[in-house]
Design a protein around this motif. Structure first.
Motif, mmCIF file in Angstrom:
data_model
loop_
_atom_site.group_PDB
_atom_site.id
_atom_site.type_symbol
_atom_site.label_atom_id
_atom_site.label_comp_id
_atom_site.label_asym_id
_atom_site.label_seq_id
_atom_site.Cartn_x
_atom_site.Cartn_y
_atom_site.Cartn_z
ATOM 1 N N ARG A 58 51.024 44.275 47.281
ATOM 2 C CA ARG A 58 49.667 43.767 47.483
ATOM 3 C C ARG A 58 48.593 44.803 47.156
ATOM 4 N N ALA A 59 48.797 46.038 47.600
ATOM 5 C CA ALA A 59 47.795 47.077 47.354
ATOM 6 C C ALA A 59 47.614 47.328 45.856
ATOM 7 N N THR A 60 48.716 47.386 45.140
ATOM 8 C CA THR A 60 48.642 47.596 43.692
ATOM 9 C C THR A 60 47.963 46.421 43.009
ATOM 10 N N VAL A 61 48.288 45.208 43.474
ATOM 11 C CA VAL A 61 47.656 44.015 42.898
ATOM 12 C C VAL A 61 46.144 44.070 43.088
ATOM 13 N N ARG A 62 45.687 44.379 44.313
ATOM 14 C CA ARG A 62 44.247 44.446 44.576
ATOM 15 C C ARG A 62 43.567 45.470 43.669
ATOM 16 N N SER A 63 44.202 46.626 43.539
ATOM 17 C CA SER A 63 43.626 47.694 42.719
ATOM 18 C C SER A 63 43.539 47.295 41.248
ATOM 19 N N LYS A 64 44.625 46.727 40.720
ATOM 20 C CA LYS A 64 44.662 46.351 39.304
ATOM 21 C C LYS A 64 43.709 45.195 39.001
ATOM 22 N N VAL A 65 43.610 44.242 39.920
ATOM 23 C CA VAL A 65 42.694 43.109 39.723
ATOM 24 C C VAL A 65 41.256 43.596 39.704
ATOM 25 N N ALA A 66 40.904 44.465 40.640
ATOM 26 C CA ALA A 66 39.544 45.003 40.684
ATOM 27 C C ALA A 66 39.228 45.759 39.391
ATOM 28 N N GLU A 67 40.176 46.542 38.913
ATOM 29 C CA GLU A 67 39.980 47.300 37.675
ATOM 30 C C GLU A 67 39.805 46.368 36.482
ATOM 31 N N ALA A 68 40.631 45.320 36.433
ATOM 32 C CA ALA A 68 40.562 44.382 35.305
ATOM 33 C C ALA A 68 39.245 43.621 35.292
ATOM 34 N N LEU A 69 38.761 43.206 36.460
ATOM 35 C CA LEU A 69 37.493 42.469 36.514
ATOM 36 C C LEU A 69 36.318 43.371 36.147
ATOM 37 N N GLY A 97 34.954 37.773 41.819
ATOM 38 C CA GLY A 97 36.333 37.562 42.231
ATOM 39 C C GLY A 97 36.572 36.391 43.143
ATOM 40 N N THR A 98 35.596 36.022 43.973
ATOM 41 C CA THR A 98 35.803 34.928 44.942
ATOM 42 C C THR A 98 35.412 33.564 44.377
ATOM 43 N N ARG A 99 34.870 33.529 43.185
ATOM 44 C CA ARG A 99 34.465 32.242 42.597
ATOM 45 C C ARG A 99 35.680 31.525 41.993
ATOM 46 N N ALA A 110 45.434 37.864 39.326
ATOM 47 C CA ALA A 110 46.584 38.455 40.032
ATOM 48 C C ALA A 110 47.887 37.716 39.781
ATOM 49 N N PHE A 111 47.820 36.518 39.247
ATOM 50 C CA PHE A 111 49.002 35.655 39.164
ATOM 51 C C PHE A 111 50.178 36.354 38.469
ATOM 52 N N GLY A 112 49.935 36.937 37.309
ATOM 53 C CA GLY A 112 51.014 37.595 36.566
ATOM 54 C C GLY A 112 51.563 38.816 37.277
#
Length: 366
Positions: A116-127, A136-138, A106-108
């Motif tokens: 925040r909502a967009t970040v969560r969605s994009k991070v989940a998609e990328a992972l 994600g929590t590790r 999410a850093f970038g």
């Protein structure tokens, strides 16, 4: 690559780019190169050949002494790295150890001002894209080297940059993990259609992954083309001997496609014109050589030279044979176990190959 897979990908053009460092060392020497949107292009070469400096010039980490870097028709030569909209994966991954996997990815996005909502969605998609959806929590120290590399890929791709730059991204992994990550990188390229620029000194990686290879030597690009073309039709001795293994016969060119070596006439073909009387080298790949006991009848259509078996190595489905030729040249070939000629260590043998499998080139291998 179809037009649909190229959507969102970026093109790159280098126009006579050079870089001379304050010490006087030349990092890049007059490099011109065009990369199409959606291509997977590998910069291949030995250490100090200019491949990483060229990648850094595209990224904006190195300012060229002369020339221009064009991305999607825009001159970015003097633009800061953060204004070029590029993704970057480094050899050492550069993950933040105090952050979780999700926070690293999410850093970038936070830096770019996403909510925040967009970040969560994009991070989940990328992972999910790199098959780490449950990690994600590790923290990075809890992951294997291959998993850390996939996090680095997710972080670079999370905002879908049109171009992804990768600098020796697999160099720190063992062979098994490298092989696995090659499959993952190839899959991501197919799925995303993003332009991938990949730096490596590993010939196997370059052959396995690339649409095209740009072969670097002494700060310049000496040959560009699809992997098969560079492997089968090298334009210099350096290209022939750096990309894959080969046996070389150096002599004088007598006529078109005829090399005089140790008093014998060996027949091959030239990619580039070479005039009679010039020194040239005939290059033959291991898979094109066959070995027979000395004295076995030969075909007039084949080249043949004599030698002695100096090395035998069993490699499962095949064995590697080293042969010492009469001028001290060491020839190497691979022989399938089920097609073995029955020769052993110290035997007098002949090596044979067809002219169409022998390339004549000029220049040395240094």
């Amino acid at each position: 690559m179809t037009d649909s897979t190229k959507k969102g990908a970026g093109g790159v053009e280098l126009v006579r780019v050079s870089k001379t460092f304050p010490s006087g060392a030349v990092g890049i020497a007059d490099v011109s190169l065009s990369i199409e949107p959606g291509e997977f292009v590998t910069f291949l070469g030995p250490s100090g050949s200019g491949k990483t400096t060229t990648l850094n010039a595209i990224a904006g980490f190195v300012a060229p002494t002369s020339g221009a870097v064009i991305i999607d028709g825009r001159d970015v030569t003097r633009l800061a790295p953060n204004r070029r909209d590029l993704g970057m994966v480094f050899q050492n991954y550069a993950l933040f150890p105090h952050m979780t996997v999700s926070e690293n990815v999410a850093f970038g996005l936070h830096k770019r001002g996403f909510d925040r909502a967009t970040v969560r969605s994009k991070v989940a998609e990328a992972l999910e894209m790199v098959r780490l959806g449950e990690y994600g929590t590790r923290r990075p120290k809890e992951l294997s080297g291959g998993q850390q590399q996939r996090v680095a890929l997710a972080r670079a791709l999370v905002y879908r940059p049109p171009i992804l730059l990768m600098d020796e991204p697999l160099g720190a992994l063992d062979k098994q993990l490298r092989d696995q990550m090659q499959v993952e990188i190839a899959r991501l390229h197919r799925d995303l259609g993003t332009t991938f620029l990949f730096v490596t000194h590993d010939q196997g990686e370059a052959l396995a992954l690339s649409d095209r290879i740009a072969l670097f030597h002494d700060g310049g690009v000496v040959q560009v083309g699809p992997p098969q073309d560079i492997y089968e039709r090298p334009r210099s001795r350096f290209a022939a001997e750096f990309l894959g293994e080969s046996t070389s016969f150096t002599g004088t060119l007598e006529g078109e496609g005829v090399l005089v070596w140790q008093g014998r006439r060996l027949h091959g073909f030239s990619v580039e014109p070479i005039g009679p009387g010039h020194e040239a080298t005939m290059v033959v790949r291991p898979e094109h050589l066959r070995i027979v006991p000395r004295g076995e009848p030969s075909s007039t259509e084949e080249n043949a030279v004599g030698g002695r078996v100096a090395e035998l190595a069993y490699l499962g489905s095949h064995r590697r044979i080293g042969v010492s030729l009469e001028d001290g040249t060491r020839a190497v070939l691979e022989e399938r176990i089920d097609e073995a000629a029955g020769v052993g260590y110290g035997d007098e043998v002949e090596l044979r190959w067809r002219p169409r499998n022998a390339v004549l080139v000029t220049g040395d291998a240094s």
